[in-house]
Design a protein around this motif. Sequence first.
Motif, PDB file in Angstrom:
ATOM      1  N   ALA A  21       0.832  -1.204   0.000  1.00 28.88           N
ATOM      2  CA  ALA A  21       0.000   0.000   0.000  1.00 28.88           C
ATOM      3  C   ALA A  21       0.863   1.247   0.000  1.00 28.88           C
ATOM      4  O   ALA A  21       0.516   2.270   0.584  1.00 28.88           O
ATOM      5  N   ALA A  24       3.063   2.829  -5.212  1.00 24.15           N
ATOM      6  CA  ALA A  24       2.841   1.954  -6.367  1.00 24.15           C
ATOM      7  C   ALA A  24       1.572   1.128  -6.182  1.00 24.15           C
ATOM      8  O   ALA A  24       0.718   1.058  -7.083  1.00 24.15           O
ATOM      9  N   SER A  42      -1.566  -5.326   3.014  1.00 23.42           N
ATOM     10  CA  SER A  42      -0.337  -4.626   3.400  1.00 23.42           C
ATOM     11  C   SER A  42       0.101  -5.045   4.791  1.00 23.42           C
ATOM     12  O   SER A  42      -0.699  -5.077   5.718  1.00 23.42           O
ATOM     13  N   LYS A  43       1.386  -5.326   4.926  1.00 22.77           N
ATOM     14  CA  LYS A  43       1.858  -5.717   6.262  1.00 22.77           C
ATOM     15  C   LYS A  43       1.895  -4.513   7.196  1.00 22.77           C
ATOM     16  O   LYS A  43       1.894  -4.669   8.403  1.00 22.77           O
ATOM     17  N   SER A  49       3.711   3.154   4.946  1.00 20.11           N
ATOM     18  CA  SER A  49       4.594   2.633   3.894  1.00 20.11           C
ATOM     19  C   SER A  49       5.743   3.606   3.644  1.00 20.11           C
ATOM     20  O   SER A  49       5.610   4.812   3.876  1.00 20.11           O
ATOM     21  N   HIS A  50       6.849   3.062   3.125  1.00 24.74           N
ATOM     22  CA  HIS A  50       8.058   3.885   2.987  1.00 24.74           C
ATOM     23  C   HIS A  50       7.888   5.088   2.060  1.00 24.74           C
ATOM     24  O   HIS A  50       8.578   6.101   2.216  1.00 24.74           O
ATOM     25  N   THR A  51       6.968   4.993   1.121  1.00 24.93           N
ATOM     26  CA  THR A  51       6.703   6.146   0.244  1.00 24.93           C
ATOM     27  C   THR A  51       6.495   7.416   1.067  1.00 24.93           C
ATOM     28  O   THR A  51       6.901   8.504   0.660  1.00 24.93           O
ATOM     29  N   GLY A  56      12.348  14.695  -1.215  1.00 22.99           N
ATOM     30  CA  GLY A  56      12.745  15.790  -2.105  1.00 22.99           C
ATOM     31  C   GLY A  56      11.809  16.164  -3.219  1.00 22.99           C
ATOM     32  O   GLY A  56      11.602  17.351  -3.498  1.00 22.99           O
ATOM     33  N   GLY A  57      11.218  15.209  -3.920  1.00 23.26           N
ATOM     34  CA  GLY A  57      10.386  15.626  -5.029  1.00 23.26           C
ATOM     35  C   GLY A  57      10.037  14.543  -6.018  1.00 23.26           C
ATOM     36  O   GLY A  57      10.469  13.397  -5.895  1.00 23.26           O
ATOM     37  N   VAL A 171       1.905 -11.087   3.424  1.00 26.51           N
ATOM     38  CA  VAL A 171       1.870 -12.132   2.395  1.00 26.51           C
ATOM     39  C   VAL A 171       3.131 -12.986   2.514  1.00 26.51           C
ATOM     40  O   VAL A 171       4.246 -12.472   2.575  1.00 26.51           O
ATOM     41  N   ASP A 225      10.368  -8.882   0.654  1.00 27.70           N
ATOM     42  CA  ASP A 225       9.473 -10.046   0.719  1.00 27.70           C
ATOM     43  C   ASP A 225       8.988 -10.464  -0.677  1.00 27.70           C
ATOM     44  O   ASP A 225       9.014 -11.662  -1.011  1.00 27.70           O
ATOM     45  N   GLU A 387       9.160   0.099  -6.603  1.00 30.69           N
ATOM     46  CA  GLU A 387      10.576  -0.214  -6.403  1.00 30.69           C
ATOM     47  C   GLU A 387      10.868  -1.706  -6.511  1.00 30.69           C
ATOM     48  O   GLU A 387      11.950  -2.112  -6.925  1.00 30.69           O
ATOM     49  N   SER A 403      11.784   7.942  -8.803  1.00 31.61           N
ATOM     50  CA  SER A 403      11.031   6.815  -8.256  1.00 31.61           C
ATOM     51  C   SER A 403       9.589   7.214  -7.987  1.00 31.61           C
ATOM     52  O   SER A 403       8.655   6.514  -8.370  1.00 31.61           O
ATOM     53  N   LEU A 404       9.409   8.365  -7.354  1.00 32.77           N
ATOM     54  CA  LEU A 404       8.030   8.791  -7.075  1.00 32.77           C
ATOM     55  C   LEU A 404       7.237   8.906  -8.371  1.00 32.77           C
ATOM     56  O   LEU A 404       6.069   8.541  -8.424  1.00 32.77           O
TER      57      LEU A 404
HETATM   58  C1  LIG Z   1      14.046   8.136   3.034  1.00 35.26           C
HETATM   59  C2  LIG Z   1      13.688   8.028   1.574  1.00 35.26           C
HETATM   60  C3  LIG Z   1      13.481   9.175   0.815  1.00 35.26           C
HETATM   61  C4  LIG Z   1      13.149   9.080  -0.540  1.00 35.26           C
HETATM   62  N1  LIG Z   1      12.943  10.238  -1.264  1.00 35.26           N
HETATM   63  C5  LIG Z   1      12.566  10.139  -2.562  1.00 35.26           C
HETATM   64  C6  LIG Z   1      12.252  11.306  -3.332  1.00 35.26           C
HETATM   65  O1  LIG Z   1      12.291  12.438  -2.845  1.00 35.26           O
HETATM   66  N2  LIG Z   1      11.900  11.151  -4.621  1.00 35.26           N
HETATM   67  C7  LIG Z   1      11.827   9.916  -5.208  1.00 35.26           C
HETATM   68  O2  LIG Z   1      11.490   9.835  -6.381  1.00 35.26           O
HETATM   69  N3  LIG Z   1      12.091   8.786  -4.496  1.00 35.26           N
HETATM   70  C8  LIG Z   1      12.448   8.877  -3.197  1.00 35.26           C
HETATM   71  N4  LIG Z   1      12.703   7.726  -2.487  1.00 35.26           N
HETATM   72  C9  LIG Z   1      12.434   6.428  -3.103  1.00 35.26           C
HETATM   73  C10 LIG Z   1      10.940   6.160  -3.087  1.00 35.26           C
HETATM   74  O3  LIG Z   1      10.347   6.795  -1.986  1.00 35.26           O
HETATM   75  C11 LIG Z   1      10.634   4.678  -3.025  1.00 35.26           C
HETATM   76  O4  LIG Z   1      11.333   4.005  -4.036  1.00 35.26           O
HETATM   77  C12 LIG Z   1       9.141   4.442  -3.233  1.00 35.26           C
HETATM   78  O5  LIG Z   1       8.389   5.225  -2.331  1.00 35.26           O
HETATM   79  C13 LIG Z   1       8.753   2.984  -3.112  1.00 35.26           C
HETATM   80  O6  LIG Z   1       7.365   2.897  -3.227  1.00 35.26           O
HETATM   81  P1  LIG Z   1       6.627   1.496  -3.356  1.00 35.26           P
HETATM   82  O7  LIG Z   1       5.181   1.793  -3.463  1.00 35.26           O
HETATM   83  O8  LIG Z   1       7.266   0.717  -4.422  1.00 35.26           O
HETATM   84  O9  LIG Z   1       6.948   0.769  -1.979  1.00 35.26           O
HETATM   85  P2  LIG Z   1       6.752   1.222  -0.445  1.00 35.26           P
HETATM   86  O10 LIG Z   1       6.248   2.608  -0.310  1.00 35.26           O
HETATM   87  O11 LIG Z   1       8.001   0.865   0.246  1.00 35.26           O
HETATM   88  O12 LIG Z   1       5.580   0.276   0.037  1.00 35.26           O
HETATM   89  C14 LIG Z   1       5.747  -1.119   0.169  1.00 35.26           C
HETATM   90  C15 LIG Z   1       4.447  -1.711   0.618  1.00 35.26           C
HETATM   91  O13 LIG Z   1       4.535  -3.123   0.557  1.00 35.26           O
HETATM   92  C16 LIG Z   1       3.962  -3.685   1.709  1.00 35.26           C
HETATM   93  N5  LIG Z   1       4.583  -5.009   1.897  1.00 35.26           N
HETATM   94  C17 LIG Z   1       5.882  -5.353   1.792  1.00 35.26           C
HETATM   95  N6  LIG Z   1       6.038  -6.684   2.002  1.00 35.26           N
HETATM   96  C18 LIG Z   1       4.804  -7.182   2.239  1.00 35.26           C
HETATM   97  C19 LIG Z   1       4.295  -8.475   2.535  1.00 35.26           C
HETATM   98  N7  LIG Z   1       5.080  -9.536   2.625  1.00 35.26           N
HETATM   99  N8  LIG Z   1       2.964  -8.609   2.732  1.00 35.26           N
HETATM  100  C20 LIG Z   1       2.130  -7.542   2.661  1.00 35.26           C
HETATM  101  N9  LIG Z   1       2.564  -6.287   2.386  1.00 35.26           N
HETATM  102  C21 LIG Z   1       3.878  -6.121   2.173  1.00 35.26           C
HETATM  103  C22 LIG Z   1       4.233  -2.681   2.801  1.00 35.26           C
HETATM  104  O14 LIG Z   1       3.298  -2.823   3.847  1.00 35.26           O
HETATM  105  C23 LIG Z   1       4.055  -1.369   2.047  1.00 35.26           C
HETATM  106  O15 LIG Z   1       2.700  -0.973   2.064  1.00 35.26           O
HETATM  107  C24 LIG Z   1      13.034   7.811  -1.132  1.00 35.26           C
HETATM  108  C25 LIG Z   1      13.222   6.654  -0.370  1.00 35.26           C
HETATM  109  C26 LIG Z   1      13.564   6.755   0.957  1.00 35.26           C
HETATM  110  C27 LIG Z   1      13.836   5.493   1.729  1.00 35.26           C
END
Ligand SMILES: Cc1cc2nc3c(=O)[nH]c(=O)nc-3n(C[C@H](O)[C@H](O)[C@H](O)COP(=O)(O)OP(=O)(O)OC[C@H]3O[C@@H](n4cnc5c(N)ncnc54)[C@H](O)[C@@H]3O)c2cc1C
Length: 584
Positions: A21, A24, A42-43, A49-51, A56-57, A171, A225, A387, A403-404
């Motif tokens: 969640a 992405a 979502s765990k 979530s890390h997003t 920065g932007g 999961v 995971d 990611e 990435s965002l």
């Molecule tokens: C500190 C930091 C700052 C950043 N700043 C920027 C920026 O300014 N601009 C930019 O473009 N990028 C930035 N990035 C990179 C970007 O934020 C991440 O690559 C992006 O947010 C990842 O999004 P995501 O949706 O793929 O995953 P995430 O946001 O990490 O979400 C992962 C989700 O998967 C779920 N999940 C994982 N494993 C399981 C499982 N086994 N079962 C159920 N659920 C699970 C989690 O609960 C979570 O909801 C930054 C990253 C960090 C760490």
Amino acid sequence: MADKRFSDIKIHRYDAVVVGAGGAGLSAALYASDYGNVAVISKLYPTRSHTGTAQGGIAAALGNLDEDHWEWHSYDTVKGSDYLADQDAVDVLTKSAVDAVIRLEHMGLPFNRTPDGKIAQRRFGGHTNNVTGEPVRRACYAADRTGHMILQTLYQQAIKKGIHFYDEFQVIDLIIQDNIVRGVVAYEIDTGELHIFHAKAVNFATGGWGRIFKVTSNAHTLTGDGPAIAWRKGLPLEDMEFFQFHPTGMYKLGILITEAVRGEGGILRNRYGERFMEKYAPHIKDLASRDVVSRAIYMEIREGRGIDGKDYVYLDTTHLGKEVIEKRLPDIADFCRTYLHIDPVTQPIPVHPTAHYAMGGIPVNIDTNVIMDGNNTPVTGFFAAGETSCISVHGANRLGTNSLVELASYGMISGLRMGEFIKSAKLEPLPDDPAGYAIEQLEGILHSSGDEKPGQIRKEMQQIMMDNVSVFRTQELMEEAKAKLEELKERFKRISIQDKGKRFNTDLLEAWELSNLLDIAYATTVSALNRTESRGAHSREDYPKRDDVNWLKHTLVYKEGENKVRFDYKPVVILRYQPKERVY
Ligand SMILES: Cc1cc2nc3c(=O)[nH]c(=O)nc-3n(C[C@H](O)[C@H](O)[C@H](O)COP(=O)(O)OP(=O)(O)OC[C@H]3O[C@@H](n4cnc5c(N)ncnc54)[C@H](O)[C@@H]3O)c2cc1C
């Protein structure tokens, strides 16, 4: 030895389930939900979530402050990737970035504004005016909380649409038979019960795995995971050797200091106060791409020019003035005061590189459909986004803010393609004993009674990855890491955990996550050993040059057995930009 705790398994049926969640997963769920019944698993509680930590932007060639074009954004992305990105996928990203940002604006995202009311933009590493080579203002932002705003905005929209959330469900396995995905098995963290989600389509949006390293900007939960589950099912992982180190993590802590600090004018300095990036990237200096800046910092440290001869340098913001710092970088100022007890208005920030972003991941085609080989053969009903996926728009090195935008643009595309798929697909039956492998893994950990402690194994893994497989690599260092990881995987079989209970058994789940980290660290190390060149974030001292003759290709690594892997390769899609030497 089987206990009865997993005998009562609930079964849910959906057209599609999205695992994750973050930006992405939420984007994919939002757009797929117009086509059928979608659940998000979502765990974490979604907004954790890390997003939400992205600072920065988000890049888009809006041209609100400087002349800009999506083609310039494409070129910068390809150059930043050290020519490993697939250029068709990059074109889709940069072209759709503009609409993706406007969509977020229309959903209510509170971007910073220019005086005349347009979305404000700032500079970021590697984003340039292609004619002059000067940095261009392309990153749209909401102070230094851009990811937080994106996540909240998307979550609100998902709630409005009535998407069904299973929060704090982890999961554990993917159900797949005859190359057709049939759902997932999830563990309910609160109750310790297992659930089967039977679906026509599954989307993995599980984020990164920075936790394989000791010093990282990544949250504790980023344990790979999704890719580990897929890898154990015989599917390949792509380009795992490319892991980005962000140049400016807080000294020792690894907490991120956004590149926006340099975008706003912050300068890196060594112990003599020298602006050393002038030497490594004469043209755009502190705003060179991240791989270049991280290596430069380590070169300074190695040659004794770290602060007080130690392993860090300064990020100097003292010339920016209080107003810029408080208005555009308020969270960074806060972090510095809280964690380092310094005030960036008057004191420089001690920084060193921190493990930040996985360029590789679950290989997908341009429609975000997971593929199983170098011929792009799709896995029916299996999608991945964000990611955790490798499409590949970042190649060997990702540009900041890309990435965002991938979450917003390819997240939407993923939702739409999955939506189209579920409209015509039928629900395939579950295989016999669909939860068998998940139970085997969990019971294996619960009943194991050896004397190894997961925490100790994790610590040793993070240390060896940090020392031997980070910014600079050699055959010898990586061979050592590989042997150590094999030892740790063996020791993992003899772990024991203290908590054998059902409710909130984080002992159990963290041990299971460690098994993922060990597999992912292994895939990273063997892929890095295999690639005998330097490109982007993969920098080998024994093979210091990029080798386009032999290595202008993507790696696919398969798990073949306990410590056995197989490699396959995929050509890089090259359109307008022929590989050339990178100069910043
Ligand atoms: C500190 C930091 C700052 C950043 N700043 C920027 C920026 O300014 N601009 C930019 O473009 N990028 C930035 N990035 C990179 C970007 O934020 C991440 O690559 C992006 O947010 C990842 O999004 P995501 O949706 O793929 O995953 P995430 O946001 O990490 O979400 C992962 C989700 O998967 C779920 N999940 C994982 N494993 C399981 C499982 N086994 N079962 C159920 N659920 C699970 C989690 O609960 C979570 O909801 C930054 C990253 C960090 C760490």
